[in-house]
Motif scaffolding. Structure first.
Motif, short mmCIF file in Angstrom:
data_model
loop_
_atom_site.label_atom_id
_atom_site.label_comp_id
_atom_site.label_asym_id
_atom_site.label_seq_id
_atom_site.Cartn_x
_atom_site.Cartn_y
_atom_site.Cartn_z
N ALA A 35 0.82 -1.21 0.00
CA ALA A 35 0.00 0.00 0.00
C ALA A 35 0.86 1.26 0.00
N ALA A 36 2.09 1.18 -0.51
CA ALA A 36 2.99 2.33 -0.46
C ALA A 36 2.39 3.60 -1.06
N PRO A 37 1.76 3.55 -2.23
CA PRO A 37 1.18 4.79 -2.78
C PRO A 37 0.11 5.38 -1.88
N GLN A 38 -0.72 4.51 -1.30
CA GLN A 38 -1.79 4.99 -0.43
C GLN A 38 -1.23 5.54 0.89
N ILE A 39 -0.19 4.90 1.41
CA ILE A 39 0.43 5.40 2.64
C ILE A 39 1.04 6.78 2.41
N ARG A 40 1.65 6.97 1.23
CA ARG A 40 2.20 8.29 0.92
C ARG A 40 1.10 9.35 0.87
N ALA A 41 -0.05 8.98 0.30
CA ALA A 41 -1.18 9.93 0.24
C ALA A 41 -1.69 10.25 1.64
N VAL A 42 -1.76 9.25 2.50
CA VAL A 42 -2.22 9.45 3.87
C VAL A 42 -1.23 10.33 4.63
N ALA A 43 0.06 10.07 4.44
CA ALA A 43 1.09 10.87 5.11
C ALA A 43 1.03 12.32 4.64
N ALA A 44 0.84 12.51 3.34
CA ALA A 44 0.76 13.87 2.80
C ALA A 44 -0.42 14.64 3.39
N ALA A 45 -1.48 13.91 3.75
CA ALA A 45 -2.65 14.54 4.36
C ALA A 45 -2.51 14.70 5.86
N ASN A 52 6.29 8.65 6.62
CA ASN A 52 6.76 8.03 5.39
C ASN A 52 6.40 6.55 5.41
N VAL A 53 6.60 5.90 4.27
CA VAL A 53 6.21 4.51 4.13
C VAL A 53 7.02 3.61 5.06
N GLN A 54 8.29 3.89 5.20
CA GLN A 54 9.17 3.02 5.97
C GLN A 54 8.80 2.96 7.45
N ALA A 219 -6.15 -0.14 6.25
CA ALA A 219 -6.79 1.12 6.65
C ALA A 219 -6.28 2.26 5.78
N ALA A 220 -4.99 2.28 5.49
CA ALA A 220 -4.42 3.34 4.66
C ALA A 220 -4.99 3.28 3.25
N TYR A 221 -5.17 2.06 2.71
CA TYR A 221 -5.75 1.94 1.38
C TYR A 221 -7.16 2.53 1.36
#
Length: 404
Positions: A35-45, A52-54, A219-221
Motif C-alpha cells: 500500500a505504499a502509494p496509499q500510505i504516501r497519500a495518507v502521510a501527505a494529508a 513516510n512509508v518506511q 486502513a491506509a488503502y
C-alpha cells in the motif's frame, strides 16, 4: 444505479487461466509495502501519524484507538468542507429578513407629524448554545485492541454518513426473507465505494476475511480511496440503496440466496472456493472465492435438505465449463431472469461463445446480483458493463427439478 457507480464496481474476469497468471508475478520485487502509494497519500494529508512509508508499519494490526482517531479525522474533514453555493444558497440576508443592518435614516425635512412611542416589555427566552464539537478523538480504555476487517468497514461507512444506506440494504434483504449477517449492509456499501483491493494472485496471503484482524496498510488503502472521493461516490451509494429491492422469493430461492449472502465481504482469491485456509496454485490464503468458485460453493459444496440432484447440476469448475453445460435452448435470457439463476458475462454479450465467458454470479432479483469480483463477494446492479456483457443464465433449480 448510474453507470458511474457501475464503473466503480467494475468486473474482474475470472476465466480459469490461473496458474499462468500467478507465474507471471513470481519474479516481481515486493515494495516496502503493498500500500505504499496509499500510505504516501495518507502521510501527505497528515493522517494516521504517518511521516513516510518506511516508518508507517503497514503490516501491524490496526488498533481500536487508531481507528477511533481515523474516524474522527474523517468526520472533521467532512464537517470542514465548504458548502456549495448554488441557486437559493447564495450568501446574503435571510429570506424574509431585513436587507440591511443598522438604523434606518429618515430625512428630517420630510417629517411633518410627531409620534408617540409606546414601550412594551416582552419576556425573552434564552436558547442555550449548542455544545461545541470535540476537538480530539475519544480516548478508549481498550485502545490497544486489534480491530477486525468488518469493524473497519463499518466505522468508515458510518464516518461517511452512509449508515442509513447500509441499513436500507440490510432491511430490504431481510424483508424479502433472507437471513443476512449483521455486516451485510456495511459490506455492501464498502464495496460499492471500492474500499477493498484485490491483491495479485501471488500475494493472496494478504487477503483478509471479514473476521480477520485489519492491518494498518488496509486502513491506509481505504483512507486514500476516501481522500480521492468526489460527491458522486456518496450520493451514488445513497441512490443505489433507495433503488435496491428484491421480489418475493420461493423456498428454494431463499435457501440458495441465504447461502450466497452469508459470504458477503469474503475476499477474491484466484481459484478460491472455501471460507477456510487453502492453497490454490501453491499460494496459501485464509479463504475466499473467485467468481466461479463462489457459485461452486453455493450450489456444489453446500448441502440442502431434499436437494435431490441439485449438487450434480454444475459439473465443470470454470466459467467456460459451467456456461457451456446447458444447450442454447435452455439458456435463460435477461428478460426472464429469476432469483437464484446463475449469470454469465461474455465479451460479446448474448453472442458470446462459452470460451468467451469470463465472469459469473448469482441473481438476487429486480436487477441485482451477488458475485465475487475484484472487491470480493459483493452486491451489484445489472447495469453498465454488466448489462452490456450479460450473455445468458442457467437455472440449476429447474435443472434439478426443484422449480419450473
Amino acid at each position: 444505479m448510474g453507470t458511474s457507480m457501475s464503473r466503480r464496481i467494475g468486473p474482474l474476469a475470472c476465466a480459469f487461466l490461473l496458474a499462468s497468471g500467478a507465474a507471471a508475478h513470481a519474479g516481481t520485487e515486493r515494495p516496502t509495502s503493498w500500500a505504499a502509494p496509499q500510505i504516501r497519500a495518507v502521510a501527505a494529508a497528515g493522517l494516521m501519524g504517518a511521516t513516510n512509508v518506511q516508518t508507517f508499519r503497514g503490516s501491524d494490526p490496526l488498533t481500536a484507538q487508531a481507528l477511533e482517531n481515523l474516524v474522527f479525522d474523517i468526520k472533521a474533514r467532512l464537517a470542514a468542507a465548504p458548502e456549495a453555493v448554488g441557486p437559493g444558497n447564495e450568501p446574503g440576508p435571510p429570506v424574509g429578513g431585513p436587507t440591511a443592518t443598522g438604523p434606518t435614516v429618515t430625512d428630517p425635512s420630510q417629517t411633518t407629524t410627531s409620534t408617540t412611542t409606546t414601550t412594551t416589555t416582552t419576556a425573552t427566552t434564552t436558547t442555550p448554545a449548542p455544545a461545541p464539537p470535540p476537538t480530539s478523538a475519544k480516548q478508549l480504555q481498550d485502545g490497544g485492541r486489534p480491530v477486525q476487517m468488518w469493524e473497519l468497514d463499518a466505522r468508515l461507512v458510518a464516518a461517511l454518513g452512509l449508515t442509513d444506506a447500509a441499513s436500507t440494504f440490510a432491511k430490504t434483504a431481510r424483508a424479502a426473507g433472507l437471513k443476512v449477517p449483521s455486516r451485510f449492509g456495511t459490506e455492501v456499501v464498502a464495496r460499492l465505494l471500492g474500499l477493498r483491493l484485490d491483491h495479485p494472485a501471488n500475494e493472496d496471503a494478504l487477503e483478509l476475511r471479514p473476521q480477520d484482524t485489519a492491518s494498518r496498510a488496509e486502513a491506509a488503502y481505504s483512507l486514500a480511496q476516501i481522500l480521492s472521493f468526489s460527491d458522486w461516490q456518496l450520493s451514488g451509494v445513497e441512490q443505489a440503496a433507495r433503488e435496491f429491492s428484491l421480489p418475493t422469493l420461493t423456498q428454494w430461492q431463499t435457501r440458495i440466496l441465504d447461502t450466497a449472502v452469508a459470504h458477503i465481504g469474503m475476499p477474491y482469491i484466484w481459484g478460491g472456493e472455501s471460507d477456510t485456509t487453502e492453497s490454490p496454485f501453491g499460494v496459501t490464503s485464509r479463504g475466499g472465492y473467485d467468481c466461479s468458485g463462489f457459485v461452486w460453493r453455493v450450489y456444489k459444496e453446500q448441502w440442502y435438505p431434499g436437494e435431490g440432484a441439485l449438487a450434480s447440476t454444475l459439473r465443470g469448475r470454470t466459467t467456460f465449463e459451467m456456461s457451456g453445460e446447458v444447450p442454447a435452448s435452455r439458456r435463460v435470457p435477461f428478460a426472464k431472469l429469476q432469483p437464484a439463476d446463475v449469470l454469465f458475462f461474455g465479451d460479446k454479450g448474448p453472442r458470446s461463445q462459452p470460451s468467451q465467458v469470463g465472469h459469473m454470479g448469482i441473481y438476487l432479483g429486480n436487477g441485482w446480483f451477488i458475485h465475487s469480483s475484484e472487491y470480493g463477494v459483493a452486491v451489484a446492479s445489472l447495469t453498465g458493463w454488466y448489462r452490456s456483457e450479460f450473455a445468458w443464465a442457467r437455472r440449476p433449480l429447474a435443472e434439478a427439478g426443484l422449480s419450473t
